[in-house]
Design a protein around this motif. Sequence first.
Motif, PDB file in Angstrom:
ATOM      1  N   ARG A  18       0.853  -1.186   0.000  1.00  0.00           N
ATOM      2  CA  ARG A  18       0.000   0.000   0.000  1.00  0.00           C
ATOM      3  C   ARG A  18       0.892   1.239   0.000  1.00  0.00           C
ATOM      4  O   ARG A  18       1.745   1.383   0.868  1.00  0.00           O
ATOM      5  CB  ARG A  18      -0.930   0.029   1.210  1.00  0.00           C
ATOM      6  N   ARG A  20       1.030   5.675  -1.305  1.00  0.00           N
ATOM      7  CA  ARG A  20       0.169   6.839  -1.453  1.00  0.00           C
ATOM      8  C   ARG A  20       0.668   7.656  -2.634  1.00  0.00           C
ATOM      9  O   ARG A  20       1.859   7.748  -2.890  1.00  0.00           O
ATOM     10  CB  ARG A  20       0.149   7.694  -0.184  1.00  0.00           C
ATOM     11  N   SER A  58      -4.646   6.576  -1.308  1.00  0.00           N
ATOM     12  CA  SER A  58      -4.035   5.253  -1.167  1.00  0.00           C
ATOM     13  C   SER A  58      -4.032   4.534  -2.507  1.00  0.00           C
ATOM     14  O   SER A  58      -5.038   4.538  -3.222  1.00  0.00           O
ATOM     15  CB  SER A  58      -4.817   4.419  -0.139  1.00  0.00           C
ATOM     16  N   ASN A 144      -9.550   5.306  -3.149  1.00  0.00           N
ATOM     17  CA  ASN A 144      -8.301   4.596  -3.381  1.00  0.00           C
ATOM     18  C   ASN A 144      -8.200   4.211  -4.846  1.00  0.00           C
ATOM     19  O   ASN A 144      -9.167   4.322  -5.611  1.00  0.00           O
ATOM     20  CB  ASN A 144      -8.157   3.370  -2.468  1.00  0.00           C
TER      21      ASN A 144
END
Length: 227
Positions: A18, A20, A58, A144
């Motif tokens: 994950r 950003r 994200s 996301n």
Amino acid sequence: MRRSYGVWLQSAVFTQARTRTSTDQSFSAATPAAVRANCIARGVPASGTYTQLNPQISVITSGNRNLKPETSESWNFSGVWEPKFLRDTGFSRSVSLEVAYSNIKLDDAIQAQNGQSLVDRCAQTNDALACATITRTASGQIVNISNPLINIGGIRTRALDVNLVWTSPEWDVGQFGARWYTTRLLEFTEYVPSSGGLLAIEREGTERGSPDQAYPKTKSTLMLDWD
């Protein structure tokens, strides 16, 4: 003179991470009509005042069981010249000039796409594959971006390296050396899938996810030694 040829096979891998990405997305009366229509079709309110409240989005990069192994083919040619008239002189002990050329073709490259690029392609071209990676709330906010590893169409890259090395005689104050390495990126093209087929993206001289990754056309490094 040297030359080499190589073939590479990279097995598919399964990972998940994950990260950003920072995206600059707003929606106003100044937005081009085509982009406005694409955004509205994907859930952005038609009021004309949309702004992404949280620009830090994200990006979920995950494995993909449908990955195929990536393969590459490379050609390398190089040569070194050490002129005799610059050997063991009052100015130099040795001087060498190396020129190297590389040509790499990578097929079915395994990588995740850039989050900002996916958002841009969705807004600008309404590309179905890019838009499918983006999750929005009922108010149009991006929550996301699902960005699994995929086999992109491939990568083509060509580069030229020029290296100059000088070594001084052993003087009373010591011995000096200089190494000057320069690389010229002739081509770096990525072929990524889109709803209309493979899309060629020329990366040379650009940045992606600044300052995450850069593709400068020319890089040069000068190093000095004193022993």
